[in-house]
Scaffold this active site. Structure first.
Site, PDB file in Angstrom:
ATOM      1  N   TRP A   9       0.809  -1.223   0.000  1.00 46.42           N
ATOM      2  CA  TRP A   9       0.000   0.000   0.000  1.00 46.42           C
ATOM      3  C   TRP A   9       0.843   1.273   0.000  1.00 46.42           C
ATOM      4  O   TRP A   9       0.523   2.240  -0.690  1.00 46.42           O
ATOM      5  CB  TRP A   9      -0.999   0.013   1.164  1.00 46.42           C
ATOM      6  CG  TRP A   9      -2.091  -0.974   0.927  1.00 46.42           C
ATOM      7  CD1 TRP A   9      -2.352  -2.114   1.641  1.00 46.42           C
ATOM      8  CD2 TRP A   9      -3.059  -0.956  -0.144  1.00 46.42           C
ATOM      9  NE1 TRP A   9      -3.411  -2.788   1.082  1.00 46.42           N
ATOM     10  CE2 TRP A   9      -3.865  -2.107  -0.001  1.00 46.42           C
ATOM     11  CE3 TRP A   9      -3.325  -0.090  -1.201  1.00 46.42           C
ATOM     12  CZ2 TRP A   9      -4.915  -2.412  -0.880  1.00 46.42           C
ATOM     13  CZ3 TRP A   9      -4.362  -0.380  -2.079  1.00 46.42           C
ATOM     14  CH2 TRP A   9      -5.145  -1.531  -1.906  1.00 46.42           C
ATOM     15  N   LYS A  13     -12.575  -1.149   7.485  1.00 42.98           N
ATOM     16  CA  LYS A  13     -11.924  -2.117   8.378  1.00 42.98           C
ATOM     17  C   LYS A  13     -12.399  -1.872   9.813  1.00 42.98           C
ATOM     18  O   LYS A  13     -13.326  -2.498  10.264  1.00 42.98           O
ATOM     19  CB  LYS A  13     -10.399  -2.043   8.251  1.00 42.98           C
ATOM     20  CG  LYS A  13      -9.899  -2.513   6.882  1.00 42.98           C
ATOM     21  CD  LYS A  13      -9.139  -1.439   6.227  1.00 42.98           C
ATOM     22  CE  LYS A  13      -8.534  -1.673   4.886  1.00 42.98           C
ATOM     23  NZ  LYS A  13      -8.709  -2.808   4.084  1.00 42.98           N
ATOM     24  N   ASP A  40      -1.058   6.660   6.541  1.00 40.06           N
ATOM     25  CA  ASP A  40      -2.207   5.837   6.144  1.00 40.06           C
ATOM     26  C   ASP A  40      -2.472   4.849   7.283  1.00 40.06           C
ATOM     27  O   ASP A  40      -1.670   3.946   7.521  1.00 40.06           O
ATOM     28  CB  ASP A  40      -1.852   5.104   4.842  1.00 40.06           C
ATOM     29  CG  ASP A  40      -2.947   4.138   4.387  1.00 40.06           C
ATOM     30  OD1 ASP A  40      -3.959   3.992   5.096  1.00 40.06           O
ATOM     31  OD2 ASP A  40      -2.768   3.527   3.314  1.00 40.06           O
TER      32      ASP A  40
HETATM   33  N1  PMP Z   1      -4.282   1.651   2.412  1.00 39.56           N
HETATM   34  C1  PMP Z   1      -4.401   0.510   3.092  1.00 39.56           C
HETATM   35  C2  PMP Z   1      -3.514   0.271   4.261  1.00 39.56           C
HETATM   36  C3  PMP Z   1      -5.354  -0.449   2.715  1.00 39.56           C
HETATM   37  O1  PMP Z   1      -5.468  -1.583   3.394  1.00 39.56           O
HETATM   38  C4  PMP Z   1      -6.192  -0.182   1.601  1.00 39.56           C
HETATM   39  C5  PMP Z   1      -7.265  -1.125   1.148  1.00 39.56           C
HETATM   40  N2  PMP Z   1      -7.303  -2.341   1.665  1.00 39.56           N
HETATM   41  C6  PMP Z   1      -5.994   1.016   0.916  1.00 39.56           C
HETATM   42  C7  PMP Z   1      -5.055   1.918   1.345  1.00 39.56           C
HETATM   43  C8  PMP Z   1      -6.831   1.354  -0.283  1.00 39.56           C
HETATM   44  O2  PMP Z   1      -8.086   1.644   0.136  1.00 39.56           O
HETATM   45  P1  PMP Z   1      -9.341   1.816  -0.846  1.00 39.56           P
HETATM   46  O3  PMP Z   1      -9.667   0.466  -1.395  1.00 39.56           O
HETATM   47  O4  PMP Z   1     -10.377   2.335   0.094  1.00 39.56           O
HETATM   48  O5  PMP Z   1      -8.946   2.792  -1.882  1.00 39.56           O
END
Ligand code: PMP
Length: 390
Positions: free
Chosen positions: A117, A216, A192
């Site tokens: 991520w 989450k 994040d």
């Molecule tokens: N950052 C993290 C740590 C994630 O776990 C996720 C999605 N699982 C995201 C960003 C991306 O999120 P989204 O699908 O809401 O764009």
């Protein structure tokens, strides 16, 4: 299958507390005696305004958010924030450096890469801007994710940087920081926290921006919570873009616009905000973040202990940075993994399959997944081991 006999180990969308779902069900047709559901109310109504403010207040209480931080309810998930932070913090840096800067404006953006991520966030930043500094990329250093290098090896840009970015908990790779990185105090720290917000206490005042997708520990997909320090909220129309090197911020990505409108610049994701509000109330009733943190530690300790004490399971993550929320593990004989997953589904343990990019098994044990659920999984792991390891 029924909710009552299912353990949902999904990484997100993830388990929502059953009592929250029951309350949403009970209130669905008639929210707060309005004669309609929350989804049908005007977002400009008094009811929704009160509700919006109360939801923010509850989050402020839960995370002990200081008054000089704004809470924004945005849309577009974590992926949209990958771009939003670039725009907003370049503008803030430009402002910090004074408005009539003559030389070229091109500060580095520092990214710590600990998993897929943070890597994706850095790649998005590179699309928008030409000076992204990779402080480290664990996969490039070690061949795979699962550790964090010691601070001496970090290549930070110091006070020149517009911000330092990291992902506190890498959902796919199961890597979580066990501390808040120390950086130059004049540089905003951007984090994040999509997959570990509200799971433990932390000091909000160390950050410039924190964001988290809701799906989450917060509630339902559709809402992204952003917590931003007020001095970073700059009105972009104050700039001519001559020396800024950056385009104006699209309104929907602009933290200042969102803050000025109390997140009601456009129609917000009302149902997701509503579910989050119920989750916040649930958490407050449980005793807040401090209480859930204790349970989360026990859940994670027991699960890692079961992995470490077994002859067939192994964790790909160094002990000091193992996530308390997403626990990936492998079976030594990888061909047994599909049998493990099939058997777990038969017993009602769902969504345990590892992310498609890494394979294996991953148990996501967010706030709403109880200790009982973790113990049920551990029993199954032991039983599976007995069967395959005579
Ligand atoms: N950052 C993290 C740590 C994630 O776990 C996720 C999605 N699982 C995201 C960003 C991306 O999120 P989204 O699908 O809401 O764009």
């Amino acid at each position: 299958m029924q909710t009552s006999n299912v353990w949902n180990f999904g990484p997100g969308p993830a388990k929502i507390p059953t009592s929250v779902l029951q309350r949403a069900q009970a209130e669905l047709l008639n929210y707060n005696n309005t004669g309609m559901s929350i989804m049908e109310l005007s977002h400009r109504s008094k009811e929704f305004e009160n509700f919006n403010n109360k939801t923010q207040r509850d989050l402020r209480t839960l995370l002990n958010i200081p008054n000089n931080y704004k809470i924004l309810f945005m849309q577009g998930g974590g992926n949209t924030q990958f771009a939003a932070v670039v725009y907003n913090l370049l503008v803030a840096k430009r402002h910090q450096l004074s408005e009539d800067l003559e030389e070229e404006f091109n500060p580095p953006l520092d990214y710590l890469i600990t998993g897929s991520w943070s890597l994706k966030a850095a790649e998005e930043a590179k699309k928008l801007y030409n000076n992204v500094n990779i402080v480290f990329d664990v996969k490039k250093l070690k061949g795979s994710y699962g550790s964090i290098p010691p601070k001496e090896e970090w290549k930070l840009s110091g006070s020149k940087a517009a911000y330092v970015y990291y992902c506190d908990n890498e959902t796919v790779n199961g890597v979580e920081f066990n501390h808040i990185p120390e950086i130059d105090p004049s540089v905003p720290l951007v984090c994040d926290m999509s997959s570990n917000i509200l799971s433990r206490r932390f000091d909000v005042s160390k950050f410039g921006v924190i964001y988290a997708g809701a799906q989450k520990n917060i509630g339902a997909a559709g809402l992204t919570v952003v917590i931003v320090r007020e001095d970073l909220l700059i009105r972009t129309k104050n700039f001519d873009n001559k020396n800024s090197g950056i385009p104006a911020i699209p309104s929907m990505l602009d933290y200042k616009v969102m803050a000025d409108y109390n997140s009601l610049y456009n129609t917000p994701p009302m149902f997701s905000i509503y579910i989050s509000s119920l989750v916040f109330e649930w958490l407050l009733e449980l005793g807040g973040v401090e209480a859930i943190e204790k349970t989360n530690s026990i859940k994670a300790e027991r699960l890692y202990e079961a992995i470490d004490n077994s002859k067939i399971y192994k964790s790909p993550v160094e002990k000091s940075v193992r996530s308390r929320m997403n626990v990936p593990f492998r079976i030594q004989q990888e061909e047994l993994e599909s049998e493990f997953l099939k058997g777990s589904i038969e017993l009602g343990m769902l969504q345990l399959k590892g992310h498609r990019s890494v394979g294996g098994i991953r148990a996501s044990i967010y706030n709403a997944l109880t200790l009982e659920g973790v113990e049920f999984l551990i029993e199954y792991m032991k039983e599976f081991e007995r069967k395959h390891c005579q």
